[in-house]
Write an enzyme that holds these catalytic residues in place. Structure first.
Site, PDB file in Angstrom:
ATOM      1  N   ASP A 150       0.625 -22.671  -6.895  1.00  0.00           N
ATOM      2  CA  ASP A 150      -0.087 -21.341  -6.694  1.00  0.00           C
ATOM      3  C   ASP A 150       1.478 -20.196  -6.498  1.00  0.00           C
ATOM      4  O   ASP A 150       1.070 -19.222  -6.510  1.00  0.00           O
ATOM      5  CB  ASP A 150      -0.883 -21.157  -5.269  1.00  0.00           C
ATOM      6  CG  ASP A 150       0.268 -21.551  -4.131  1.00  0.00           C
ATOM      7  OD1 ASP A 150       1.062 -22.160  -4.325  1.00  0.00           O
ATOM      8  OD2 ASP A 150      -0.450 -21.483  -3.032  1.00  0.00           O
ATOM      9  N   SER A 151       2.501 -20.925  -6.678  1.00  0.00           N
ATOM     10  CA  SER A 151       3.618 -20.273  -6.948  1.00  0.00           C
ATOM     11  C   SER A 151       3.486 -19.047  -8.024  1.00  0.00           C
ATOM     12  O   SER A 151       4.481 -18.154  -8.463  1.00  0.00           O
ATOM     13  CB  SER A 151       4.935 -20.854  -7.056  1.00  0.00           C
ATOM     14  OG  SER A 151       4.880 -21.796  -7.926  1.00  0.00           O
TER      15      SER A 151
ATOM     16  N   ASP B  68      -2.760 -26.736  -8.068  1.00  0.00           N
ATOM     17  CA  ASP B  68      -2.577 -26.334  -6.754  1.00  0.00           C
ATOM     18  C   ASP B  68      -3.948 -25.545  -6.364  1.00  0.00           C
ATOM     19  O   ASP B  68      -4.063 -24.344  -6.741  1.00  0.00           O
ATOM     20  CB  ASP B  68      -1.106 -25.397  -6.678  1.00  0.00           C
ATOM     21  CG  ASP B  68      -0.527 -25.518  -5.282  1.00  0.00           C
ATOM     22  OD1 ASP B  68      -0.987 -26.385  -4.380  1.00  0.00           O
ATOM     23  OD2 ASP B  68       0.333 -24.754  -5.215  1.00  0.00           O
TER      24      ASP B  68
ATOM     25  N   LYS C 146      -3.576 -30.566  -5.260  1.00  0.00           N
ATOM     26  CA  LYS C 146      -2.876 -30.466  -4.411  1.00  0.00           C
ATOM     27  C   LYS C 146      -3.262 -29.423  -3.172  1.00  0.00           C
ATOM     28  O   LYS C 146      -3.949 -28.403  -3.928  1.00  0.00           O
ATOM     29  CB  LYS C 146      -1.292 -30.148  -4.803  1.00  0.00           C
ATOM     30  CG  LYS C 146      -0.437 -29.886  -3.434  1.00  0.00           C
ATOM     31  CD  LYS C 146       0.985 -29.606  -3.893  1.00  0.00           C
ATOM     32  CE  LYS C 146       1.466 -28.472  -4.205  1.00  0.00           C
ATOM     33  NZ  LYS C 146       1.270 -27.435  -2.881  1.00  0.00           N
TER      34      LYS C 146
ATOM     35  N   GLU D 111      -2.404 -27.940   0.994  1.00  0.00           N
ATOM     36  CA  GLU D 111      -1.432 -27.766   1.897  1.00  0.00           C
ATOM     37  C   GLU D 111      -2.067 -28.110   3.604  1.00  0.00           C
ATOM     38  O   GLU D 111      -3.123 -27.772   3.670  1.00  0.00           O
ATOM     39  CB  GLU D 111      -0.868 -26.334   2.036  1.00  0.00           C
ATOM     40  CG  GLU D 111      -0.284 -25.840   0.917  1.00  0.00           C
ATOM     41  CD  GLU D 111       0.338 -24.472   1.009  1.00  0.00           C
ATOM     42  OE1 GLU D 111       0.273 -24.066   2.027  1.00  0.00           O
ATOM     43  OE2 GLU D 111       1.008 -24.061  -0.013  1.00  0.00           O
TER      44      GLU D 111
ATOM     45  N   GLU E 238       8.221 -29.856   1.814  1.00  0.00           N
ATOM     46  CA  GLU E 238       8.807 -28.315   1.623  1.00  0.00           C
ATOM     47  C   GLU E 238       9.605 -27.944   2.919  1.00  0.00           C
ATOM     48  O   GLU E 238       8.932 -27.949   4.111  1.00  0.00           O
ATOM     49  CB  GLU E 238       7.976 -27.535   1.059  1.00  0.00           C
ATOM     50  CG  GLU E 238       8.628 -26.168   0.639  1.00  0.00           C
ATOM     51  CD  GLU E 238       7.737 -25.338  -0.026  1.00  0.00           C
ATOM     52  OE1 GLU E 238       6.754 -25.770  -0.684  1.00  0.00           O
ATOM     53  OE2 GLU E 238       8.463 -24.106  -0.293  1.00  0.00           O
TER      54      GLU E 238
HETATM   55  O1  KIV Z   1       3.466 -23.642  -5.661  1.00  0.00           O
HETATM   56  C1  KIV Z   1       4.425 -24.337  -5.883  1.00  0.00           C
HETATM   57  O2  KIV Z   1       5.117 -24.009  -6.591  1.00  0.00           O
HETATM   58  C2  KIV Z   1       4.581 -25.361  -4.878  1.00  0.00           C
HETATM   59  C3  KIV Z   1       5.733 -26.203  -5.069  1.00  0.00           C
HETATM   60  C4  KIV Z   1       7.057 -25.467  -4.853  1.00  0.00           C
HETATM   61  C5  KIV Z   1       5.798 -27.344  -4.219  1.00  0.00           C
HETATM   62  O3  KIV Z   1       3.755 -25.625  -4.245  1.00  0.00           O
END
Ligand code: KIV
Length: 298
Positions: free
Chosen positions: A45-46, A84, A114, A116, A183
């Site tokens: 989600d980055s 994510d 993934k 959190e 992280e």
């Molecule tokens: O969204 C992302 O890029 C992440 C990683 C940096 C682990 O969750």
């Protein structure tokens, strides 16, 4: 083509060769990650702040994440694709969480998701696993908790907080996640987690003791032009500067007339040129010049 990497294969790498994970958000970056030998491509989600210009990751929806996940999947990488789950897509009910996770698989082409958080999210993790979708955990500095953390701060620095984090990791591993991202935590905390759980840990700003490492594609390659780069990032190239130089060179050639060259140009056949000359008076001068100076394509 290399064999497809699966979640059980990643799980089986615990304590073995280090796991290599990188983010990707579109087809070309996924191809590059795959060619470079990524075990896992994370459609993080980055994407929100790295690619879409948002301040933080809270801005992206499931629809946006699936758009990018599907683009990555179209690269058909051998790497495992992990989608994510964005903020609010797994925070209300297990039922809604499964529906959202399922979209990553069915519409996005991911093979795992993934999310959190630790024990607080166990009902959602259990439900997704029950739906036969592999889950990767994510603990420590969880960017979706930006506001409750009071900023992007290293987590687990105090003994009690570290103990809670270790307990969260154990709970996720016991629930059946196939790996956990750690992280922004002190290296000793990551080392304890790595020693105490049976699934691989993948670190980002978590020191050298994890079972693998992950970084953001644009940080590794230096494509993140001008943005803040955290201490844990190592850039192996400066593609942003290379890209500026390439576009500047293109513009210089445009200005000078050096681009396009004859080899970069399409031509009309002699027969068609002759017919056009008779049809259009304005074309005749141009085509006469052309016939004098240049070979026509056939
Ligand atoms: O969204 C992302 O890029 C992440 C990683 C940096 C682990 O969750």
């Amino acid at each position: 083509m290399a064999d497809k990497i699966t979640a059980p294969l990643i799980r089986a790498r615990k304590g073995g060769a280090k796991l290599k994970m990188v983010t990707a958000y579109d087809t070309p970056t996924a191809r590059i990650a795959d060619r470079a030998g990524a075990d896992i491509i994370l459609v993080g989600d980055s994407v929100a702040n790295v690619v879409l210009g948002h301040e933080d990751t809270l801005a992206v929806s499931v629809d946006v994440m699936i758009h990018h996940t599907a683009a990555v999947a179209r690269a058909r990488p051998a790497s495992l694709i992990v989608g994510d789950m964005p903020w609010l897509s797994y925070h209300s009910t297990p039922k809604e969480t499964v529906a959202n996770a399922g979209r990553f698989i069915r519409e996005g082409g991911a093979s795992a998701v993934k999310l959190e958080g630790g024990r607080k999210r166990l009902p959602m993790v259990d439900a997704v696993l029950d739906a036969e979708i592999p889950v990767m955990g994510h603990l420590g500095l969880t960017p979706q908790s930006l506001h409750t953390m009071g900023g992007y701060r290293v987590q687990g620095k105090e003994a009690q907080a570290a103990y809670e984090l270790i307990s969260d990791a154990k709970a996720l591993a016991d629930a059946g996640v196939f790996s956990i991202v750690l992280e922004g935590v002190p290296d000793v905390v990551a080392e304890i987690v790595t020693n105490e759980i049976a699934v691989p840990t993948i670190g980002i700003g978590a020191g050298a003791h994890c079972d693998g490492q992950v970084l953001v594609f644009h940080d590794v390659t230096g494509l993140g032009a001008g943005k803040y780069v955290p201490k844990f990032v190592r850039s192996y190239a400066n593609l942003a500067d290379d890209a500026v130089a390439a576009v500047e060179a293109f513009f210089a050639d445009v200005e000078s007339g050096a681009f396009p060259a004859d080899a970069e140009t399409y031509h009309m056949s002699k027969e068609s040129a002759e017919i056009l000359q008779n049809l259009s008076t304005s074309a005749s001068d141009i085509l006469a010049d052309e016939a004098m100076g240049r070979r026509s394509d056939r």
